[in-house]
Design a protein around this motif. Structure first.
Motif, PDB file in Angstrom:
ATOM      1  N   ALA A 120       0.822  -1.208   0.000  1.00 28.94           N
ATOM      2  CA  ALA A 120       0.000   0.000   0.000  1.00 28.94           C
ATOM      3  C   ALA A 120       0.856   1.259   0.000  1.00 28.94           C
ATOM      4  CB  ALA A 120      -0.932  -0.013   1.207  1.00 28.94           C
ATOM      5  N   TYR A 121       2.005   1.206   0.640  1.00 29.05           N
ATOM      6  CA  TYR A 121       2.917   2.351   0.693  1.00 29.05           C
ATOM      7  C   TYR A 121       3.553   2.603  -0.671  1.00 29.05           C
ATOM      8  CZ  TYR A 121       6.676   5.412   2.330  1.00 29.05           C
ATOM      9  OH  TYR A 121       7.526   6.477   2.512  1.00 29.05           O
ATOM     10  N   THR A 122       3.796   1.536  -1.403  1.00 30.35           N
ATOM     11  CA  THR A 122       4.447   1.652  -2.710  1.00 30.35           C
ATOM     12  C   THR A 122       3.468   2.039  -3.803  1.00 30.35           C
ATOM     13  OG1 THR A 122       6.042  -0.030  -2.024  1.00 30.35           O
ATOM     14  CG2 THR A 122       5.901   0.437  -4.375  1.00 30.35           C
ATOM     15  N   ASN A 123       2.242   1.509  -3.709  1.00 34.49           N
ATOM     16  CA  ASN A 123       1.221   1.770  -4.725  1.00 34.49           C
ATOM     17  C   ASN A 123      -0.133   1.856  -4.031  1.00 34.49           C
ATOM     18  OD1 ASN A 123      -0.692   1.658  -6.807  1.00 34.49           O
ATOM     19  ND2 ASN A 123       0.585   0.339  -8.088  1.00 34.49           N
ATOM     20  N   LYS A 124      -0.771   3.011  -4.104  1.00 31.38           N
ATOM     21  CA  LYS A 124      -2.028   3.219  -3.381  1.00 31.38           C
ATOM     22  C   LYS A 124      -3.144   2.294  -3.848  1.00 31.38           C
ATOM     23  CE  LYS A 124      -3.318   7.128  -6.356  1.00 31.38           C
ATOM     24  NZ  LYS A 124      -3.556   8.588  -6.395  1.00 31.38           N
ATOM     25  N   GLU A 125      -2.995   1.703  -5.026  1.00 36.03           N
ATOM     26  CA  GLU A 125      -4.024   0.787  -5.518  1.00 36.03           C
ATOM     27  C   GLU A 125      -4.099  -0.490  -4.679  1.00 36.03           C
ATOM     28  OE1 GLU A 125      -6.206   1.828  -7.728  1.00 36.03           O
ATOM     29  OE2 GLU A 125      -5.021   3.691  -7.702  1.00 36.03           O
ATOM     30  N   TYR A 126      -3.080  -0.724  -3.836  1.00 43.91           N
ATOM     31  CA  TYR A 126      -3.096  -1.905  -2.966  1.00 43.91           C
ATOM     32  C   TYR A 126      -3.631  -1.587  -1.566  1.00 43.91           C
ATOM     33  CZ  TYR A 126      -0.584  -4.221  -6.668  1.00 43.91           C
ATOM     34  OH  TYR A 126      -0.246  -4.747  -7.894  1.00 43.91           O
ATOM     35  N   ILE A 127      -4.130  -0.388  -1.371  1.00 40.96           N
ATOM     36  CA  ILE A 127      -4.740  -0.045  -0.083  1.00 40.96           C
ATOM     37  C   ILE A 127      -5.937  -0.944   0.222  1.00 40.96           C
ATOM     38  CG2 ILE A 127      -6.036   1.759   1.133  1.00 40.96           C
ATOM     39  CD1 ILE A 127      -4.030   3.783   0.032  1.00 40.96           C
ATOM     40  N   PRO A 128      -6.812  -1.279  -0.743  1.00 37.73           N
ATOM     41  CA  PRO A 128      -7.894  -2.228  -0.443  1.00 37.73           C
ATOM     42  C   PRO A 128      -7.388  -3.578   0.063  1.00 37.73           C
ATOM     43  CG  PRO A 128      -8.414  -1.046  -2.442  1.00 37.73           C
ATOM     44  CD  PRO A 128      -6.996  -0.664  -2.084  1.00 37.73           C
ATOM     45  N   ASP A 129      -6.246  -4.036  -0.444  1.00 41.34           N
ATOM     46  CA  ASP A 129      -5.663  -5.287   0.054  1.00 41.34           C
ATOM     47  C   ASP A 129      -5.186  -5.118   1.497  1.00 41.34           C
ATOM     48  OD1 ASP A 129      -5.524  -7.128  -2.444  1.00 41.34           O
ATOM     49  OD2 ASP A 129      -4.721  -5.215  -3.149  1.00 41.34           O
ATOM     50  N   PHE A 130      -4.648  -3.947   1.814  1.00 41.65           N
ATOM     51  CA  PHE A 130      -4.235  -3.633   3.181  1.00 41.65           C
ATOM     52  C   PHE A 130      -5.453  -3.656   4.109  1.00 41.65           C
ATOM     53  CE2 PHE A 130      -3.165  -0.206   6.353  1.00 41.65           C
ATOM     54  CZ  PHE A 130      -2.189  -0.901   7.031  1.00 41.65           C
ATOM     55  N   ILE A 131      -6.558  -3.080   3.653  1.00 31.86           N
ATOM     56  CA  ILE A 131      -7.797  -3.091   4.442  1.00 31.86           C
ATOM     57  C   ILE A 131      -8.254  -4.527   4.686  1.00 31.86           C
ATOM     58  CG2 ILE A 131     -10.239  -2.455   4.447  1.00 31.86           C
ATOM     59  CD1 ILE A 131      -9.444  -0.014   2.707  1.00 31.86           C
ATOM     60  N   ASN A 132      -8.274  -5.319   3.630  1.00 33.35           N
ATOM     61  CA  ASN A 132      -8.724  -6.711   3.764  1.00 33.35           C
ATOM     62  C   ASN A 132      -7.851  -7.480   4.742  1.00 33.35           C
ATOM     63  OD1 ASN A 132     -10.896  -6.464   2.003  1.00 33.35           O
ATOM     64  ND2 ASN A 132      -9.668  -7.002   0.213  1.00 33.35           N
ATOM     65  N   PHE A 133      -6.540  -7.199   4.708  1.00 33.32           N
ATOM     66  CA  PHE A 133      -5.651  -7.868   5.652  1.00 33.32           C
ATOM     67  C   PHE A 133      -5.993  -7.470   7.087  1.00 33.32           C
ATOM     68  CE2 PHE A 133      -1.921  -7.792   8.386  1.00 33.32           C
ATOM     69  CZ  PHE A 133      -1.567  -9.137   8.364  1.00 33.32           C
ATOM     70  N   LEU A 134      -6.164  -6.178   7.321  1.00 33.38           N
ATOM     71  CA  LEU A 134      -6.449  -5.707   8.678  1.00 33.38           C
ATOM     72  C   LEU A 134      -7.749  -6.288   9.222  1.00 33.38           C
ATOM     73  CD1 LEU A 134      -5.379  -1.946   8.619  1.00 33.38           C
ATOM     74  CD2 LEU A 134      -4.141  -3.907   9.539  1.00 33.38           C
ATOM     75  N   ARG A 135      -8.679  -6.605   8.357  1.00 35.55           N
ATOM     76  CA  ARG A 135      -9.936  -7.209   8.813  1.00 35.55           C
ATOM     77  C   ARG A 135      -9.713  -8.604   9.391  1.00 35.55           C
ATOM     78  NH1 ARG A 135     -13.140  -5.225   3.529  1.00 35.55           N
ATOM     79  NH2 ARG A 135     -13.944  -3.214   4.314  1.00 35.55           N
ATOM     80  N   THR A 136      -8.560  -9.203   9.123  1.00 36.52           N
ATOM     81  CA  THR A 136      -8.311 -10.562   9.621  1.00 36.52           C
ATOM     82  C   THR A 136      -7.468 -10.587  10.887  1.00 36.52           C
ATOM     83  OG1 THR A 136      -6.244 -11.020   8.392  1.00 36.52           O
ATOM     84  CG2 THR A 136      -8.333 -11.369   7.217  1.00 36.52           C
ATOM     85  N   VAL A 137      -6.940  -9.415  11.321  1.00 35.42           N
ATOM     86  CA  VAL A 137      -6.095  -9.402  12.509  1.00 35.42           C
ATOM     87  C   VAL A 137      -6.891  -8.906  13.713  1.00 35.42           C
ATOM     88  CG1 VAL A 137      -4.045  -8.994  11.089  1.00 35.42           C
ATOM     89  CG2 VAL A 137      -5.189  -7.056  12.169  1.00 35.42           C
ATOM     90  N   ASP A 138      -6.287  -9.005  14.889  1.00 35.66           N
ATOM     91  CA  ASP A 138      -6.951  -8.599  16.132  1.00 35.66           C
ATOM     92  C   ASP A 138      -6.787  -7.091  16.313  1.00 35.66           C
ATOM     93  OD1 ASP A 138      -8.032  -8.248  18.595  1.00 35.66           O
ATOM     94  OD2 ASP A 138      -6.679  -9.608  19.657  1.00 35.66           O
ATOM     95  N   MET A 139      -7.750  -6.329  15.777  1.00 35.75           N
ATOM     96  CA  MET A 139      -7.660  -4.882  15.849  1.00 35.75           C
ATOM     97  C   MET A 139      -8.033  -4.341  17.227  1.00 35.75           C
ATOM     98  SD  MET A 139      -6.454  -3.780  13.009  1.00 35.75           S
ATOM     99  CE  MET A 139      -6.870  -2.034  12.954  1.00 35.75           C
ATOM    100  N   ASN A 140      -8.540  -5.185  18.098  1.00 36.55           N
ATOM    101  CA  ASN A 140      -8.815  -4.734  19.464  1.00 36.55           C
ATOM    102  C   ASN A 140      -7.566  -4.721  20.330  1.00 36.55           C
ATOM    103  OD1 ASN A 140     -11.611  -4.250  19.177  1.00 36.55           O
ATOM    104  ND2 ASN A 140     -12.009  -6.452  19.302  1.00 36.55           N
ATOM    105  N   HIS A 141      -6.486  -5.247  19.794  1.00 44.73           N
ATOM    106  CA  HIS A 141      -5.202  -5.217  20.501  1.00 44.73           C
ATOM    107  C   HIS A 141      -4.126  -4.714  19.537  1.00 44.73           C
ATOM    108  CE1 HIS A 141      -7.603  -8.099  22.870  1.00 44.73           C
ATOM    109  NE2 HIS A 141      -6.947  -7.607  23.893  1.00 44.73           N
ATOM    110  N   GLU A 142      -4.440  -3.658  18.836  1.00 43.90           N
ATOM    111  CA  GLU A 142      -3.491  -3.135  17.857  1.00 43.90           C
ATOM    112  C   GLU A 142      -2.388  -2.352  18.550  1.00 43.90           C
ATOM    113  OE1 GLU A 142      -4.763   0.228  15.432  1.00 43.90           O
ATOM    114  OE2 GLU A 142      -6.643   0.261  16.546  1.00 43.90           O
ATOM    115  N   VAL A 143      -1.238  -2.308  17.905  1.00 46.93           N
ATOM    116  CA  VAL A 143      -0.100  -1.537  18.399  1.00 46.93           C
ATOM    117  C   VAL A 143       0.387  -0.581  17.317  1.00 46.93           C
ATOM    118  CG1 VAL A 143       2.244  -1.635  19.332  1.00 46.93           C
ATOM    119  CG2 VAL A 143       0.586  -3.405  19.946  1.00 46.93           C
ATOM    120  N   TYR A 144       0.775  -1.127  16.166  1.00 43.47           N
ATOM    121  CA  TYR A 144       1.371  -0.302  15.116  1.00 43.47           C
ATOM    122  C   TYR A 144       0.408   0.024  13.975  1.00 43.47           C
ATOM    123  CZ  TYR A 144       5.430  -1.984  17.642  1.00 43.47           C
ATOM    124  OH  TYR A 144       6.313  -2.288  18.636  1.00 43.47           O
TER     125      TYR A 144
END
Length: 253
Positions: A120-144
């Motif tokens: 996503a940092y290299t090409n903004k067109e991959y921001i949706p992929d970044f979003i999809n990834f974050l939906r699979t992690v524990d965002m209630n215990h996020e750090v970075y």
């Protein structure tokens, strides 16, 4: 024992490609063994050997994000579009694993976060992929995650992918902070309409929708809606609309 230290020359495209191939060839085992356990150092590290010592690569993108050599590796890898599909396969495998059990590199860093951010940092067109990834992690215990989101906002400014990221940050990947602390510039009327559309589309991906929290995000961005009309778009924490009949902003003013 599975290798968790990868010798790679970041100035050599062939060395990077070979390392990506080794990662993909061992991805299943790495997901099981790369995490630090019982105080025993593991993780995935990328660097070079010098005088018999392993020297990790470093990359500073934010004062609050440690110098993970994995981040340095994937940021350099993502610069070459020939590596994109390999990085995506790496991230997608971890996403599938996350749906069963979350995969971590250490107590603070989800495995795959550095890779998905780098795309996503290299090409903004991959921001949706970044979003999809974050939906699979524990965002209630996020750090970075919060810092990575701010970095992308600062890098790309207000554009369609960033509006989608901000909408998801207000909803399905709100985590502990939501839009708090994000320095979001004033939106134009068209951008407000687009954000509202993306916010409702994102709600279709959320496990549960809390309309009042979404309304807080709208208020923060200066998007005026009728609270009662907005609340009626949801029933028992679920949208009453579908992807084919998303209400527009005018419907709830």
């Amino acid at each position: 024992m599975i290798q968790t230290k990868f010798e790679v020359n970041l100035e050599n495209p062939l060395s990077i490609a070979d390392t990506l191939d080794r990662l993909l060839a061992n991805i299943g085992t790495l997901c099981e063994t790369a995490v630090e356990k019982n105080g025993i150092e593991a993780g995935l590290r990328y660097g070079v050997y010098k005088d018999g010592n392993f020297i990790e690569h470093t990359c500073k993108v934010h004062d609050r994000i440690p110098l993970y050599s994995e981040l340095a590796f994937f940021l350099q890898s993502a610069k070459n579009t020939a590596n994109t599909n390999k990085i995506l396969k790496y991230v997608q495998f971890i996403m599938a694993k996350n749906k069963v059990e979350k995969v971590w590199l250490d107590d603070e860093m989800p495995m795959g976060l550095n890779a998905s951010f780098s795309l996503a940092y290299t090409n903004k067109e991959y921001i949706p992929d970044f979003i999809n990834f974050l939906r699979t992690v524990d965002m209630n215990h996020e750090v970075y995650q919060v810092y990575f989101i701010k970095i992308l906002l600062n890098r790309w400014g207000i554009c369609t992918p960033i509006l989608k990221l901000l909408a998801a940050r207000a909803g399905s990947i709100s985590g502990q902070f939501g839009l708090e602390g994000c320095d979001i510039p004033s939106l134009s009327d068209d951008q407000k309409k687009a954000f509202f559309e993306y916010l409702l589309k994102d709600s279709l991906s959320a496990r549960a929708v809390f309309p009042d929290l979404l309304k807080d995000a709208l208020d923060q961005l200066g998007i005026v809606v009728n609270k009662d009309k907005f609340n009626r778009l949801f029933n028992r924490y679920n949208p009453i609309f579908s992807l084919t009949n998303i209400p527009d902003l005018n419907n709830v003013k």
